[in-house]
Structures are given as C-alpha cells and as structure tokens.
Design a protein around this motif. Structure first.
Motif, PDB file in Angstrom:
ATOM      1  N   LEU A   1       2.120   5.454 -11.766  1.00  0.00           N
ATOM      2  CA  LEU A   1       3.507   5.310 -11.302  1.00  0.00           C
ATOM      3  C   LEU A   1       3.647   5.838  -9.876  1.00  0.00           C
ATOM      4  O   LEU A   1       4.349   5.242  -9.038  1.00  0.00           O
ATOM      5  CB  LEU A   1       4.464   6.068 -12.235  1.00  0.00           C
ATOM      6  N   ASP A   2       2.959   6.938  -9.595  1.00  0.00           N
ATOM      7  CA  ASP A   2       2.990   7.518  -8.242  1.00  0.00           C
ATOM      8  C   ASP A   2       2.348   6.574  -7.227  1.00  0.00           C
ATOM      9  O   ASP A   2       2.862   6.400  -6.118  1.00  0.00           O
ATOM     10  CB  ASP A   2       2.265   8.871  -8.219  1.00  0.00           C
ATOM     11  N   TYR A   3       1.219   5.954  -7.603  1.00  0.00           N
ATOM     12  CA  TYR A   3       0.557   5.009  -6.693  1.00  0.00           C
ATOM     13  C   TYR A   3       1.493   3.835  -6.382  1.00  0.00           C
ATOM     14  O   TYR A   3       1.572   3.371  -5.241  1.00  0.00           O
ATOM     15  CB  TYR A   3      -0.736   4.465  -7.309  1.00  0.00           C
ATOM     16  N   ARG A   4       2.153   3.338  -7.408  1.00  0.00           N
ATOM     17  CA  ARG A   4       3.055   2.199  -7.216  1.00  0.00           C
ATOM     18  C   ARG A   4       4.134   2.520  -6.179  1.00  0.00           C
ATOM     19  O   ARG A   4       4.423   1.712  -5.290  1.00  0.00           O
ATOM     20  CB  ARG A   4       3.706   1.810  -8.553  1.00  0.00           C
ATOM     21  N   LYS A   5       4.697   3.705  -6.336  1.00  0.00           N
ATOM     22  CA  LYS A   5       5.777   4.115  -5.437  1.00  0.00           C
ATOM     23  C   LYS A   5       5.246   4.416  -4.029  1.00  0.00           C
ATOM     24  O   LYS A   5       5.796   3.959  -3.023  1.00  0.00           O
ATOM     25  CB  LYS A   5       6.474   5.348  -6.014  1.00  0.00           C
ATOM     26  N   GLN A   6       4.146   5.178  -3.966  1.00  0.00           N
ATOM     27  CA  GLN A   6       3.621   5.617  -2.667  1.00  0.00           C
ATOM     28  C   GLN A   6       3.092   4.461  -1.829  1.00  0.00           C
ATOM     29  O   GLN A   6       3.306   4.421  -0.611  1.00  0.00           O
ATOM     30  CB  GLN A   6       2.511   6.654  -2.899  1.00  0.00           C
TER      31      GLN A   6
ATOM     32  N   ILE B   1       1.504  -2.434 -10.315  1.00  0.00           N
ATOM     33  CA  ILE B   1       0.491  -1.896 -11.238  1.00  0.00           C
ATOM     34  C   ILE B   1       0.606  -2.656 -12.559  1.00  0.00           C
ATOM     35  O   ILE B   1       1.683  -3.134 -12.917  1.00  0.00           O
ATOM     36  CB  ILE B   1       0.649  -0.376 -11.471  1.00  0.00           C
ATOM     37  N   TRP B   2      -0.527  -2.775 -13.233  1.00  0.00           N
ATOM     38  CA  TRP B   2      -0.434  -3.355 -14.578  1.00  0.00           C
ATOM     39  C   TRP B   2      -1.503  -2.772 -15.473  1.00  0.00           C
ATOM     40  O   TRP B   2      -2.557  -2.325 -15.007  1.00  0.00           O
ATOM     41  CB  TRP B   2      -0.445  -4.880 -14.512  1.00  0.00           C
ATOM     42  N   LEU B   3      -1.179  -2.730 -16.762  1.00  0.00           N
ATOM     43  CA  LEU B   3      -2.107  -2.235 -17.778  1.00  0.00           C
ATOM     44  C   LEU B   3      -3.030  -3.398 -18.129  1.00  0.00           C
ATOM     45  O   LEU B   3      -2.685  -4.258 -18.930  1.00  0.00           O
ATOM     46  CB  LEU B   3      -1.332  -1.740 -18.999  1.00  0.00           C
TER      47      LEU B   3
ATOM     48  N   LEU C   1      -4.856   0.568   0.942  1.00  0.00           N
ATOM     49  CA  LEU C   1      -5.164  -0.791   0.507  1.00  0.00           C
ATOM     50  C   LEU C   1      -5.387  -1.697   1.707  1.00  0.00           C
ATOM     51  O   LEU C   1      -4.914  -1.411   2.802  1.00  0.00           O
ATOM     52  CB  LEU C   1      -4.034  -1.309  -0.385  1.00  0.00           C
ATOM     53  N   TRP C   2      -6.103  -2.778   1.514  1.00  0.00           N
ATOM     54  CA  TRP C   2      -6.577  -3.609   2.624  1.00  0.00           C
ATOM     55  C   TRP C   2      -6.050  -5.044   2.597  1.00  0.00           C
ATOM     56  O   TRP C   2      -6.485  -5.878   3.388  1.00  0.00           O
ATOM     57  CB  TRP C   2      -8.101  -3.629   2.622  1.00  0.00           C
TER      58      TRP C   2
END
Length: 415
Positions: free
Chosen positions: A133-138, A143-145, A108-109
């Motif tokens: 969920l993995d992206y949020r943690k990593q 994140i949102w729907l 991310l930038w």
C-alpha cells in the motif's frame, strides 16, 4: 526429475550467472511482445514469476536482499526490449522472495507498470499488505495480488475482503488442481499418472514413452473445463461470502426427509458451521494446521472423510470435537413435532448431540453410545423436535464429540 517451484538444475548455469540465458530471456520477451502488441485480450506482461534468489544475502529465496541489483537490471532490459515493439501493454513486475521483496527495485523505469505481490498462509491484516500500500502511494503505481490461494475457505473470504476493501485486484493460484479441495475446480487423477509420479520420485522400472504419453494426454484431457469437478463451497467463499455472513443451503433439504451431514449450509465459520481448526497461518505460526483433516469434498473447517456406510452420499463428518456444530437450512412441510434418526459410528467415545432452531428452541440432548468401530454404524432416534412450517435453520450441536456422522433422517413423530 521433479523439482520444487524455485529450484534449478545445479549442473547448468542459472539465469543469474549466465549472460547467454539472460539474452535468451530478453529476446523471448521481445518476440512475445511483437506477437501480442495489438492484442486487446492480453492484460499485460508479467516479466518473471517469483525470482527467489540470494544475490548478496543469506536467505536462499532472496528474502533478506537489500539491493536486488541483478533482478532490477534484467527487468529493465526486458522492458526496454518489449517497448521497442510494443508501446501498449502493461508491464507487471514481481519482487524477490516470492514476489514480495522490492528493496532496490525503485525508482520505476516505465510509465505503464504494475507491482505484483504474492500472499499465502499469513494473517489477513492491513499490516500484512501495508508495504505494498505504501509503494502504491509513494510511487503512484498500481498494485495487484498476482497469486494467492492454497488455504481454507475462511482464509479465502478474509484475504479477498482485505484486498478488495483496499482496491486491489487479485488472481488465485491455481484455478485447476489435481484431486484438491482448495481450488475452484478439482482435476480427476488417473492410476497411470500415479505410476509416472512414482517413477519420477523414486526411480525403478521406467514406463515406456507410449505409456507416459497416453497417461499425460489423458490427464491433460481431464483438465478441460467440461471434465473438472467444480467446487461450489470455494466459489461461494471467494465471491458471495466476501459480501456477507449470511448462509444459504448447500442444496435443497426437505423435512420430512434425509439430510447428509456433509451438506451443511454454505457460509463461513461461526455462521454455517463452527469448527475448532478452520485456517492455516503457517507463515506466522510455524505450524501447518490442517483445516479439513479428511481433505475431501469441501474446503471448510468441517472435517470430512469418504463414507462406505449404506445410505450415505459418499462422505461423512469426522474428527468431531466438543462444542462444534453444523447448520442445515431446511424446508419443513408443516409445523409440528419431529423425530430424527441419527446415523453415526464411534470406536470408543460416547458422543452427545442436540438440535437448536433459529428461534432459540433446543431439543433434549441424546447420548450416542460407542458402536465399537468407526465403520460400525448405528442409528439412534431423538424425538420431540419442534419445527415451524417453511424455512428452518436447524443447528446440529455436538455437545460431546468423538464420533462420525453420516446423515440425519427427519420424520413426523410425537414425543
């Protein structure tokens, strides 16, 4: 010409093969950010909705893209332009393939970003959102729907239970929809709008600009909150049912008295009602399952059609299958034995029905002989139903389906 959400005009350069169009988009976002930079009511800027593009892959919606280079480059450029004038607001980005393919988008930038994903018609399991969920943690990013909906009340309850239990915020699409049961509200369609739709789809005689403007402005007026039809069953599924499986009355029912069949309790499948078809998982199954075959009044699995029989509330329960049931929470004025007049119709099938109360007491079953037509209504009386004074949860069990049900009329009566 009417186009699907992700279509484009093939006679003109798309965003992705036109540098001029990309520069216009970047300039537009800078202008918007300049205007709203200090506005506290703006939550953030969602740069581009559902990019859906095959840059190097074969899937037309970009679902098999591995790099997504042009998408990332454009979102980086837009962010840079926004940040030149607005250091405050959240930047929301969406992956390719309906917002879900983030291959190649990382790292991310910007420090103030969120990832949006969209979710429709698939299973509501942790596996279905695991990648997000993995992206949020990593990447330590919110994140949102950003979009969901377009399904049955059971699916709504399940998806919102899933995301809220995983600390994910959400938005539904849309909150207002024309003549639809699956939205929080429904917008009334006018005949003139159908004339426009037919012309846009099939051509033929062209409506005058005056006619078109008048029709569209009337439709716009129908979108005002004071003019929409609010859907209490959808709201109940999205908010109350996420917290509990308890049922509540759709409206106050008093016995002795008449109860419309379509005014069964608010609640989920297996608690307020039981219906064979109550959800659409077409992304996973490949089948477009219609959860309400009548597609009218309510968004549950119970199949409802308009009703022209006298004494109806304008709707009837139809497409009844063996073993399905409806529950009616009712206020009984005094303890006693009651009879119920059952208003029904059926072309050829012989139905069978009985009643059961929360304490497990069952009435006798009664056969509903065929009436000779779906619009030929008859009344049959079942006696000997024991009810307690006060609140009763009365389950109407369709031992054998194949008929239409208009209403139940309870009165005092000995066996």
């Amino acid at each position: 010409m009417m186009r699907a959400i992700s279509d484009y005009d093939t006679s003109k350069p798309s965003l992705w093969n036109s540098e001029a169009n990309q520069k216009k988009m970047i300039a537009l976002w800078k202008k918007l950010a300049s205007r709203y930079r200090d506005n506290q009511w703006i939550g953030g800027y969602d740069i581009i909705n559902e990019p859906n593009w095959n840059f190097t892959g074969t899937n037309k919606n970009g679902c098999d893209e591995n790099s997504n280079g042009p998408l990332r480059d454009l979102m980086v450029a837009v962010t840079k332009a926004i940040r030149e004038v607005d250091p405050n607001h959240l930047i929301v980005i969406e992956g390719n393939c309906w917002g879900n393919n983030y291959n190649g988008i990382f790292p991310l930038w910007d420090e103030n970003m969120a990832l949006s994903f969209h979710k429709y018609w698939n299973y509501n399991t942790v596996e279905s959102i695991q990648k997000m969920l993995d992206y949020r943690k990593q990447y330590n990013v919110p994140i949102w729907l950003g979009e969901s909906g377009e399904n049955s009340n059971v699916w709504f309850k399940d998806v919102l239970t899933l995301v809220e239990s995983n600390n994910i915020g959400w938005a539904f699409w849309p909150m207002k929809k024309i003549e639809n049961i699956a939205g929080v509200t429904s917008v009334t369609k006018i005949p003139e709008y159908d004339v426009l739709l037919k012309y846009w789809k099939d051509g033929g005689q062209k409506p005058t600009p005056e006619f078109a403007k008048k029709a569209l402005m009337k439709m716009a007026d129908n979108y005002k909150m004071e003019n929409v039809t609010v859907k209490p069953d959808v709201i109940d599924a999205m908010f109350r049912q996420v917290q509990t499986n308890d049922t509540k009355p759709y409206k106050t029912h008093v016995i002795p008295g008449k109860i419309a069949a379509t005014q069964y309790d608010l609640g989920t499948n297996g608690y307020a009602y039981s219906d064979t078809d109550f959800i659409n998982y077409r992304v996973e199954t490949g089948n477009f399952d219609q959860w309400n075959k009548g597609n009218t009044m309510r968004n549950d699995g119970v199949d409802i059609l308009p009703c022209k029989d006298s004494g109806s509330n304008g709707y009837q329960v139809s497409f009844i299958e063996d073993g399905e049931w409806l529950q009616f929470t009712s206020e009984v004025k005094k303890q006693g034995i009651y009879k119920v007049a059952i208003r029904y119709s059926s072309e050829k099938s012989e139905g069978k029905i009985y009643f059961e109360t929360a304490n497990g007491k069952k009435s006798e079953s009664i056969v509903l002989p065929a009436t000779g037509g779906n619009d030929k209504w008859k009344t049959i009386v079942l006696s000997g139903i024991q009810l307690e004074a006060g609140t009763n949860k009365i389950k109407t069990v369709f031992e054998k389906g194949g008929f239409n049900l208009n209403y139940l009329d309870f009165s005092e009566g000995k066996k």
